[in-house]
Design an enzyme around this catalytic site. Sequence first.
Site, short mmCIF file in Angstrom:
data_model
loop_
_atom_site.label_atom_id
_atom_site.label_comp_id
_atom_site.label_asym_id
_atom_site.label_seq_id
_atom_site.Cartn_x
_atom_site.Cartn_y
_atom_site.Cartn_z
N CYS A 2 0.59 -1.20 -0.01
CA CYS A 2 0.00 0.07 0.06
C CYS A 2 0.93 1.29 0.05
CB CYS A 2 -1.03 -0.07 1.32
SG CYS A 2 -1.93 -1.36 1.64
N GLY A 76 3.24 -2.90 3.29
CA GLY A 76 4.12 -4.01 3.29
C GLY A 76 3.43 -5.35 3.25
N GLU A 77 4.38 -6.34 3.83
CA GLU A 77 3.76 -7.86 4.20
C GLU A 77 4.29 -8.41 5.60
OE1 GLU A 77 1.34 -8.95 2.40
OE2 GLU A 77 1.68 -7.84 0.50
#
Length: 634
Positions: A2, A76-77
Amino acid sequence: MCGIAGIFRLDDRRPDDQETLRAMRESLAHRGPDGHGSLIRGPVRLTMCRLSVIDLQGGDQPMTSETGTVHVVFNGEIYNFAELRDNLRHFGHRFRTRSDTEVIVHAYEQWGDDFVSHLNGMFAIALWDEAKARLLLARDRAGIKPLYFAHIGSALLFGSELKALLNSGLVPRELDYEALGQYLSLEYIPAPASILRGVRKLRPGHLLTASKSEVRDRTYWDLSLGKSEVDPLHGGEPDHVHAFREVLQRAVQQEMVSDVPIGVLLSGGIDSSTVAALMTEATDEPVQSFSVSFAERWFDESAFARRVASHLGTSHHELRVTPSDLYEALPTILTKVDEPFADPSIVPSYLVSRFARQHVKVVLGGDGGDEMLAGYSTLQAHRLAPMYRMLPATLRHAVVERAAARLPASPRYPAFDFLLRRFIQGADAPYWRRHQMLTGALYGETKSAVLHPDIRPAVNDCGFDAMLAETALASRAEHPLNRILYQDFKLYLEGDVLTKTDRASMAASLETRVPLLNVDVLSHLERVPVALKLRGLTGKYVLRRAVSDLLPHSIIRRRKRGFSIPIAAWLNDDLRALTHEYLNESRLQREGIFNPPEVARLLDEHARRAGNHAKGIWTILMFQLWRERWLDAV
């Protein structure tokens, strides 16, 4: 993945801010074209745009806790989100979605500020704790995901990119001369500085908390290579090789979790080839791989990428890059890269990201291996420098240095003359300065000379040497190689490599993951002995051993070449009109940043091949292009 942004009003003023928030979010739309959301609650305003990768239907943001008092936006992740979700359920937490974002909310409720230490991933997080009236900003350990902030009057603004803050209309466009001095030498601006006065980058591994009474920035994690000296991994070399292979396998498997198609950026170097090989091991489906090629042989690594792809059986895609592609890509790159940035490899990085995005939404890459495992040839130069200093001074000055000064630029080995001169210039310098001289653009008298006399004192007084020395000494290591690796990790990796990867891939709305910087890999490499990183003049020794059975022998033994474009040749040909437009005497004199006669000398010598000034010219040119797009534009 994002783009996030927001405002925290530190006083009792409550302007509407909706249009401001919308403008900040829209500047980041390329980071998340799949959706967006906003929240205005009391003094805080949060907004985001989403690139949906995990839980496509249920992962919308901002995300709010069950109590309605904790709100988060996140870029992010989180790779260990499934494991964390299971642990948090044992503590009584209930989940509404399958998204990794919701794990962040519950982890904060469970562990408070320490929640960030439980996250294995790449992230920039903004979390509003309504009960405590406190905003929290956090950035991942390596700095894979960016986060800018500025304390302007009674407001704290933040955003994934500088342009989000600029689009708020609240941030003055005032040049930071100290940051300019760092940029001219390094080709990038390291955290926490930014090119604008008053705007900062949150440093990797840092946590910022803000309330009406206090804004506090603290470290929650730092790389500790000194562990390899006081508490190294035990066992013989085969044990180290086996253990590292297992850590890499787990990291790649973790980072392949996705609800959308995934591929790999494959240069043909050992880092990206390792990632591709471990991805192939972890799936029964053909891995999609992507690379670029050039007509200029020295810069073209496509044959190596094809060799790896054929060996592994990937579904390979190759893109040919030409000077016309650079012209076509520059406007997009300058729109997305809102700070001066002079690493020319951002051009092919963007082009291959855009190319890959036609096929997949997520890719894995090989970033981080050189910084953590001594892959750069500059580290070999450090081992050769003491031998060079042993030569008699008369031989060095009267023969070697004079010969190097007369050495013409070589079409076959375009960087050789530049590197040789830098090696000679830096041989007597402290290791921390020598290392940067071998890689950067403008130093010493040349840097001073290219600056306009009116601003020369302000830019030269940027504390550059002190910053380099302090960074190396902060490593908590005694071995010079560990100190240099730490310096690379804190400066070059975050400021150049990861900035390039993030901006280039996000400009194409592509998520890039870097498993060689997975938290478990970093933790393991902190304790790997120096001798397993650089063995003689062979870098990445333990990595080469760990994947020796997975890749062709020619790839295992390959020397580092670097991912770039033939900028030295293009400046004299395809880019000549561009340099004339932005580096001509009247324009430079009017703008008052650069010294026209000295810039003209660099251009002339480069054109006559009397010296290779490509790095310096390109660094000045990219500043000029940035200035027109971002500093002068309102």
